[in-house]
Design a protein around this motif. Sequence first.
Motif, short mmCIF file in Angstrom:
data_model
loop_
_atom_site.label_atom_id
_atom_site.label_comp_id
_atom_site.label_asym_id
_atom_site.label_seq_id
_atom_site.Cartn_x
_atom_site.Cartn_y
_atom_site.Cartn_z
N ASN A 250 -29.90 -69.96 60.17
CA ASN A 250 -30.92 -69.06 60.70
C ASN A 250 -30.27 -67.70 60.97
O ASN A 250 -29.46 -67.57 61.88
CB ASN A 250 -31.51 -69.62 61.99
N GLU A 252 -31.41 -65.07 62.28
CA GLU A 252 -31.83 -64.41 63.52
C GLU A 252 -30.94 -64.81 64.70
O GLU A 252 -30.45 -63.95 65.43
CB GLU A 252 -33.29 -64.74 63.81
N ASP A 253 -30.75 -66.12 64.89
CA ASP A 253 -29.89 -66.55 66.00
C ASP A 253 -28.51 -67.02 65.53
O ASP A 253 -27.70 -67.49 66.32
CB ASP A 253 -30.56 -67.64 66.82
N LYS A 254 -28.28 -66.89 64.20
CA LYS A 254 -26.96 -67.18 63.61
C LYS A 254 -26.50 -68.60 63.92
O LYS A 254 -25.34 -68.85 64.25
CB LYS A 254 -25.93 -66.15 64.08
N THR A 255 -27.41 -69.55 63.74
CA THR A 255 -27.09 -70.96 63.96
C THR A 255 -27.42 -71.76 62.72
O THR A 255 -28.23 -71.35 61.88
CB THR A 255 -27.88 -71.52 65.15
N LYS A 257 -28.82 -75.52 61.26
CA LYS A 257 -29.66 -76.64 61.65
C LYS A 257 -29.78 -77.62 60.49
O LYS A 257 -30.06 -77.23 59.36
CB LYS A 257 -31.05 -76.15 62.05
#
Length: 308
Positions: A250, A252-255, A257
Amino acid sequence: MKDIRIGVIGLGYLGKHHARILSQLENVSLKALIDEDFSIAESLSSQYGGKAFNDFRDAIELVDAFVIATPTSSHYSIAKECLRQSKHLFIEKPITLNSKEAQELITLSESMGLIIQVGHIERFNPAFIYAKKRIKNPLYFESERLSPYIERAINIDVSLDLLIHDIDLILTIMREKELNTTIKEISAEGLSMVSQKTDYVLAKIRFNSPVTAVLKASRIAQDKRREMYIYGVDSYLILDFSRQKVTEFNPEDKTFKDIDLNNNEEPLRVELSSFIHSIMNNLPPIVTAQEALQALQIAERVNQLTGA
C-alpha cells in the motif's frame, strides 16, 4: 450432452495427475491411458479406469480428445497425427520444441476446426488470477522461477522448461491491458552446469510499450521458488505461485498486506475443466495455441542469445 471421451498420452509425473483428475471430472469419460511402458498404463488403468495402451494410435477410435503429456520432443509428431484424426488436444507446455512446429499445428487445427489448449498452468493459479484483475498499469515485472535439479527436465533448455511460464504470464497481462507485446530490445545470458542444455538463464525484455521485464530461471537451485513482482503506476504485488499467495504493498501507508484469495482448488483441475468446457461449448480455450506460440517465440530468442 454426451460425455467427452478422452485419453492421456504419456503417464510420467504430469500425466499421472492428468489421469487422476480426468477420472473425477463431470462430463468426462476417461477411455485410454497410454504409455510406452505398458506396465505403467496398466497400473494407472486399474486405479482410474480406461483401457491401457502402449501406442496412442490404437486408442484413436475410442476418444474425442487427447492430453499429450509426453516429452516435448514428441509433442509435434503425436499432435499432428491426432489432429489428422480429428481429435481435440490439450498439449503440455511448451507446445512444441520450436515455433515452426507450433505454427504447423495451429494451421492444421484451424483447418480442421479443432481445439488446442496448451498447459500453461500458472494462468489458473489463484495468485495470478487476482493479480491480473488488480494490476491496472503495469510497468515492470521481475520473476524468479528456481528449481532443484530434476533428471526428467533436462531434455530441453531451462527457458522452455521454466522461463516460458513467466513469459506467458507477462504477455497475458499485457494483452488484457491492451499493451503492445512486441519486443523493442532483449538481452540474455545463461550457462550449462548439469546438462547439455542451458540450466540457468537471466533475461531482460523491453517491450514497445512502457513495460520492462527481468526474468530469472534455474534448475540448479537449492530450493524451489516461483515468485513474480509486479510494479504498476499505483500498485506493487508480490506473487508466490508455489504457495498460491499474493502480498500487496500500500503506497499510502507504506505497508504490506497478505491477500486472502479464499481459493484452494487445484489449478490443474481448473485447467482441465476449462479444456472440457471449451470442447463441449465449441469455445476458444483460455490458453490458445497462438498465445503459446508467442511465448515460445520469445523463449527461442532467449535461447539464441544464450547460445542454446
